[in-house]
Design an enzyme around this catalytic site. Sequence first.
Site, mmCIF file in Angstrom:
data_model
loop_
_atom_site.group_PDB
_atom_site.id
_atom_site.type_symbol
_atom_site.label_atom_id
_atom_site.label_comp_id
_atom_site.label_asym_id
_atom_site.label_seq_id
_atom_site.Cartn_x
_atom_site.Cartn_y
_atom_site.Cartn_z
ATOM 1 C CE LYS A 116 -61.051 82.497 15.090
ATOM 2 N NZ LYS A 116 -60.522 81.884 14.057
ATOM 3 C CB SER A 205 -58.888 78.946 15.857
ATOM 4 O OG SER A 205 -59.071 79.590 14.693
ATOM 5 C CB SER A 229 -60.498 77.708 12.303
ATOM 6 O OG SER A 229 -59.394 76.903 12.891
#
Length: 523
Positions: A116, A205, A229
């Site tokens: 990420k 997210s 998330s």
Amino acid sequence: MGTPNLLSTAGSLALAGCLFTGPAFAGPVAPQPQSFAVQEASISQLQAALTSGELTSVALVEMYLARITQYDKSGPRINSVLELNPDAVAIAAALDAERASQGPRGPLHGIPILIKGNIGTSDQMTTTAGSLALAGSVPAEDAFLVRKLRSAGAVILGKANLTEFANFMSYQMPSGYSSLGGQTLNPYNPTTGPRGVPVLTPCGSSAGSGAATAANLTAAAIGTETSGSILCPSNFNSLVGIKTTLGLVSRSGIIPLAHSQDVAGPMTRTVADAAILLTAIAGPDPNDPITLTSIGNRPSDYTAFLNPNGLAGVRLGIARQYFGSNAETNAIVEQAIAAMQAQGAVIVDPATIATVDELSSYNSSVLLYEFKQDLNAYLSTAGAGITRGSLAEIIRFNTANRPIALEYGQGVLLNSQLQSGNTIRLPEVVRDRARDLTLSRSGIDDVIAEFDLDALIFPASSGAGIGAKAGYPTVIVPAGYKSSGEPVGVSFLGRAFSEPQLIEYAYAYEQATQVRRPPTSTP
């Protein structure tokens, strides 16, 4: 329209007096001729092909780069990859040479992993949380979990797009949007509506980590979660996701949201892959003291719990309060529960959580307060390569570059800046955190004790909030698809450090049902 992916163009970008020079995506990459089919290949299958010589790590990296060019940057334009690692092929070549001379380090040797965009790397990539204000930022050190991945022999393929600042920037921002990366789409329906917002959300997210893994643009990915998330994008992208126990995986070097709830964990296509990845990244880090609680509370190898008979005799409570009104979702989850029962699970239905109404009836101040403190601490310690030194500086940059930096505003950033840091409010935050822990942990612990349960079952990712506040783990697994093709998952939630058991239950369910199918948009 969202801002296009600024890292997909070569050269420099002048932004209000600030010059950003970032790595560019390469042009189309032609993989070496191989008979190996990379789509839906598990880590174990990839490792077997590498070991046999059918495949090299260089060829594998090139295959994923080719798929990223074909499906992420053209074709359906999933836009899940924020930035590629320009050293990926060279790293893969070095690992191929090491394999030839010394043998593989383990199951991740030579395997490409996407992380990420809020996870720090000290290399030719940047660490930005998707924010234009942090464009060009390179921390002085790798995040602790990145060091563990590199030590295990993984190839860091690149950074995944994310909802900017882990979805703590704007009240209007759709999942998967960042000012630096643009809008990530869901490969199960990569179409958009007004303002380029996805028709089917990639969710959470960690949207880019989820979409890229679902579309087979990487072998697996790492996401982060504060509340939903990892679990939500895993649900909407038909993946296995592990929201880890608070303290199992280090957060050092990750751009934070709130230390009371932030975790990192695997997002994969199979439970076995998730177990392999979790084994590599779990463990204590002196720079993240909460991880010291994992000492003596974790196994050395989570793959030891891949038991196809793992549901036999297990007592599972159905969190019926978390079922919504969508008939298709409920029907899919009911089928999943029936499958678990057929595998020998003892189903307790309903298993009522007494604190649900109390948890949902008040707004906790914890995240809003901790964000500013934690972000400022990160920015002040990450090194000279960070382009902004505080939340206040980020807000000023965004305001000065409104047309490109504030497609959806920055209401959450402003609220955190105004409210956080006020010592008058600190007693309120302490009280709310204590209340979060009491209501979430007692709610889960009491119902588990009352019915002598091994875990709780939730539809999709609906239990993310209570699990996040408690700091307890959840494993989500694909359960089916609606008539529209939208994926639906089922979640197993347990007490702290119960990942081994949850993996066992999830694996047994997965092996009995074999539900997951890849998206048709990225064949």
